[in-house]
Design a protein around this motif. Structure first.
Motif, PDB file in Angstrom:
ATOM      1  N   HIS A  60    -108.695   1.958 -51.430  1.00 22.53           N
ATOM      2  CA  HIS A  60    -110.076   2.783 -50.769  1.00 22.53           C
ATOM      3  C   HIS A  60    -109.635   3.988 -49.793  1.00 22.53           C
ATOM      4  O   HIS A  60    -109.955   3.916 -48.624  1.00 22.53           O
ATOM      5  N   CYS A  61    -108.903   4.720 -50.413  1.00 23.50           N
ATOM      6  CA  CYS A  61    -108.338   6.147 -49.558  1.00 23.50           C
ATOM      7  C   CYS A  61    -109.365   6.719 -48.893  1.00 23.50           C
ATOM      8  O   CYS A  61    -110.454   6.930 -49.393  1.00 23.50           O
ATOM      9  N   VAL A  62    -109.020   7.227 -47.688  1.00 22.20           N
ATOM     10  CA  VAL A  62    -109.774   8.154 -46.813  1.00 22.20           C
ATOM     11  C   VAL A  62    -110.211   9.286 -47.768  1.00 22.20           C
ATOM     12  O   VAL A  62    -111.230   9.804 -47.820  1.00 22.20           O
ATOM     13  N   ASP A  63    -109.386   9.974 -48.434  1.00 19.09           N
ATOM     14  CA  ASP A  63    -109.512  11.233 -49.338  1.00 19.09           C
ATOM     15  C   ASP A  63    -108.675  10.810 -50.598  1.00 19.09           C
ATOM     16  O   ASP A  63    -107.643  11.288 -50.841  1.00 19.09           O
ATOM     17  N   PRO A  64    -109.481  10.212 -51.625  1.00 20.40           N
ATOM     18  CA  PRO A  64    -108.802   9.572 -52.617  1.00 20.40           C
ATOM     19  C   PRO A  64    -108.579  10.349 -53.977  1.00 20.40           C
ATOM     20  O   PRO A  64    -109.352  11.329 -54.157  1.00 20.40           O
ATOM     21  N   SER A  65    -107.439  10.408 -54.253  1.00 23.28           N
ATOM     22  CA  SER A  65    -106.926  11.142 -55.471  1.00 23.28           C
ATOM     23  C   SER A  65    -107.889  10.818 -56.716  1.00 23.28           C
ATOM     24  O   SER A  65    -108.118  11.800 -57.389  1.00 23.28           O
ATOM     25  N   TYR A  95    -108.245  10.208 -66.003  1.00 21.63           N
ATOM     26  CA  TYR A  95    -107.564  11.004 -65.054  1.00 21.63           C
ATOM     27  C   TYR A  95    -107.453  10.221 -63.964  1.00 21.63           C
ATOM     28  O   TYR A  95    -106.286  10.408 -62.928  1.00 21.63           O
ATOM     29  N   CYS A  96    -108.211   9.430 -63.374  1.00 25.53           N
ATOM     30  CA  CYS A  96    -108.298   8.765 -62.291  1.00 25.53           C
ATOM     31  C   CYS A  96    -106.952   7.599 -62.031  1.00 25.53           C
ATOM     32  O   CYS A  96    -106.424   7.470 -61.089  1.00 25.53           O
ATOM     33  N   MET A  97    -106.890   6.951 -63.226  1.00 21.97           N
ATOM     34  CA  MET A  97    -105.719   6.212 -63.617  1.00 21.97           C
ATOM     35  C   MET A  97    -104.511   6.937 -63.223  1.00 21.97           C
ATOM     36  O   MET A  97    -103.362   6.244 -62.698  1.00 21.97           O
ATOM     37  N   VAL A  98    -104.212   8.002 -63.719  1.00 21.70           N
ATOM     38  CA  VAL A  98    -103.076   8.910 -63.609  1.00 21.70           C
ATOM     39  C   VAL A  98    -102.937   9.317 -62.104  1.00 21.70           C
ATOM     40  O   VAL A  98    -101.961   9.358 -61.439  1.00 21.70           O
ATOM     41  N   ALA A  99    -103.959   9.603 -61.586  1.00 26.02           N
ATOM     42  CA  ALA A  99    -103.956  10.255 -60.188  1.00 26.02           C
ATOM     43  C   ALA A  99    -103.676   9.417 -59.133  1.00 26.02           C
ATOM     44  O   ALA A  99    -103.188   9.577 -58.072  1.00 26.02           O
ATOM     45  N   ARG A 205    -102.738  17.932 -53.963  1.00 29.82           N
ATOM     46  CA  ARG A 205    -101.639  18.128 -54.990  1.00 29.82           C
ATOM     47  C   ARG A 205    -102.365  17.720 -56.467  1.00 29.82           C
ATOM     48  O   ARG A 205    -101.630  18.093 -57.249  1.00 29.82           O
ATOM     49  N   THR A 206    -103.181  16.560 -56.404  1.00 33.88           N
ATOM     50  CA  THR A 206    -103.878  16.353 -57.779  1.00 33.88           C
ATOM     51  C   THR A 206    -104.364  17.395 -58.383  1.00 33.88           C
ATOM     52  O   THR A 206    -104.194  17.554 -59.600  1.00 33.88           O
ATOM     53  N   TRP A 207    -105.143  18.131 -57.508  1.00 35.48           N
ATOM     54  CA  TRP A 207    -105.766  19.381 -58.253  1.00 35.48           C
ATOM     55  C   TRP A 207    -104.912  20.373 -58.597  1.00 35.48           C
ATOM     56  O   TRP A 207    -105.072  20.955 -59.675  1.00 35.48           O
ATOM     57  N   PHE A 208    -103.718  20.584 -57.821  1.00 34.29           N
ATOM     58  CA  PHE A 208    -102.955  21.427 -58.059  1.00 34.29           C
ATOM     59  C   PHE A 208    -102.427  21.241 -59.361  1.00 34.29           C
ATOM     60  O   PHE A 208    -102.270  22.084 -60.380  1.00 34.29           O
ATOM     61  N   VAL A 209    -101.787  20.004 -59.747  1.00 33.54           N
ATOM     62  CA  VAL A 209    -101.341  19.392 -61.168  1.00 33.54           C
ATOM     63  C   VAL A 209    -102.375  19.974 -62.004  1.00 33.54           C
ATOM     64  O   VAL A 209    -102.224  20.453 -63.071  1.00 33.54           O
TER      65      VAL A 209
END
Ligand code: SF4
Ligand code: SF4
Ligand code: SF4
Length: 254
Positions: A60-65, A95-99, A205-209
């Motif tokens: 439960h990341c504060v800023d989840p990828s 994509y969530c699983m990859v991120a 970073r996820t968005w950059f990729v």
């Protein structure tokens, strides 16, 4: 913001948390000891002689990828803490699983209407002001639910009061920009946690990729939206055959 503190020094390996999760989420009984579409939390034995255990679950990341990578907003961080999933929005792109840096989300490969599955921090219970089912079931306080900053303070208090028993690290205080599952315990347990998660938030970073392949994202996304719409439409019309297409299972656990 709410969080869960897991203290490996208090855990006796009873698995009451796992059973409570199974019941709360109406998951099938299973002996699986790895996260799956039917197991949202597992207890891992780290050292049999020392009787050290570690819980695995969505952090439960504060800023989840996972939420950042999702092109349709099917995953989102809530103000109360849980990172929640909306099946009605999901187009199955995964994509969530990859991120996810913690390798948490699982997919219902065997279903005709597959969902992404993971712990949602008992979102309905938390919305009602209750603690999570796993925390309520824990007989020793090894799993504790509460306000994140208060739990971080309590974690450091426990570490400072017994420095020989704990590594000087609250895992999740800073990793991936902070998480709402916090873990403390002896060094042997902490060594089993992924040490390669950077302290800063990962979504940019996820968005950059993803932004490096905008055409692919657009084409695949549009295609999946179409496929999803057709599947949902056929389901509504009762036009689904009993033929089931099974995709290969993905490997690796967290
Ligand atoms: S651990 Fe993974 S699935 Fe859970 S909130 Fe973080 S990025 Fe999302
Ligand atoms: S918070 Fe709820 S869904 Fe998540 S592991 Fe605990 S009982 Fe399961
Ligand atoms: S219920 Fe508590 S003591 Fe039992 S396995 Fe889970 S965290 Fe450990």
């Amino acid at each position: 913001m709410n969080a869960i503190l897991f203290d490996a020094n208090e855990c006796v390996g009873c698995k009451a948390c796992v059973y409570a999760c199974t019941s709360e989420n109406e998951l099938p009984d299973s002996d699986e000891d790895r996260l799956s579409d039917r197991r949202f939390t597992v207890l891992e034995e780290i050292d049999e002689d020392e009787e050290w255990y570690l819980r695995r679950m969505c952090m439960h990341c504060v800023d989840p990828s996972c939420a950042s990578a999702c092109p349709v907003g099917a995953l989102k961080k809530t103000d109360l803490g849980p990172v929640v999933y909306d099946f009605d929005k999901c187009i199955g792109c995964r994509y969530c699983m990859v991120a996810c840096p913690f390798n948490i989300p699982r997919y219902e490969w065997d279903s005709m209407t597959p969902r992404v599955r993971k712990c949602q921090m008992c979102r309905e219970r938390v919305a009602e002001g209750k603690s999570t089912a796993c925390a309520e079931a824990c007989p020793t306080g090894a799993t504790k639910f509460g306000e994140r900053s208060a739990l971080i303070a309590e974690a450091w208090q426990r570490i400072d009061s017994a420095p020989d028993a704990y590594a000087r690290h609250v895992y999740g205080e800073k990793e991936a920009g902070g998480t709402c599952v916090l873990i403390i315990g002896p060094q042997g347990v902490m060594d089993a946690l992924n040490p390669n998660i950077p302290d800063g938030p990962l979504p940019h970073r996820t968005w950059f990729v993803l932004s490096q392949i905008p055409a692919a994202v657009a084409v695949v996304g549009a295609g999946l939206v179409g496929v999803n719409w057709i599947i949902q439409r056929r389901m509504k019309l009762g036009d689904v055959t009993t033929t089931e297409t099974r995709e290969p299972t993905e490997g690796g656990a967290s």
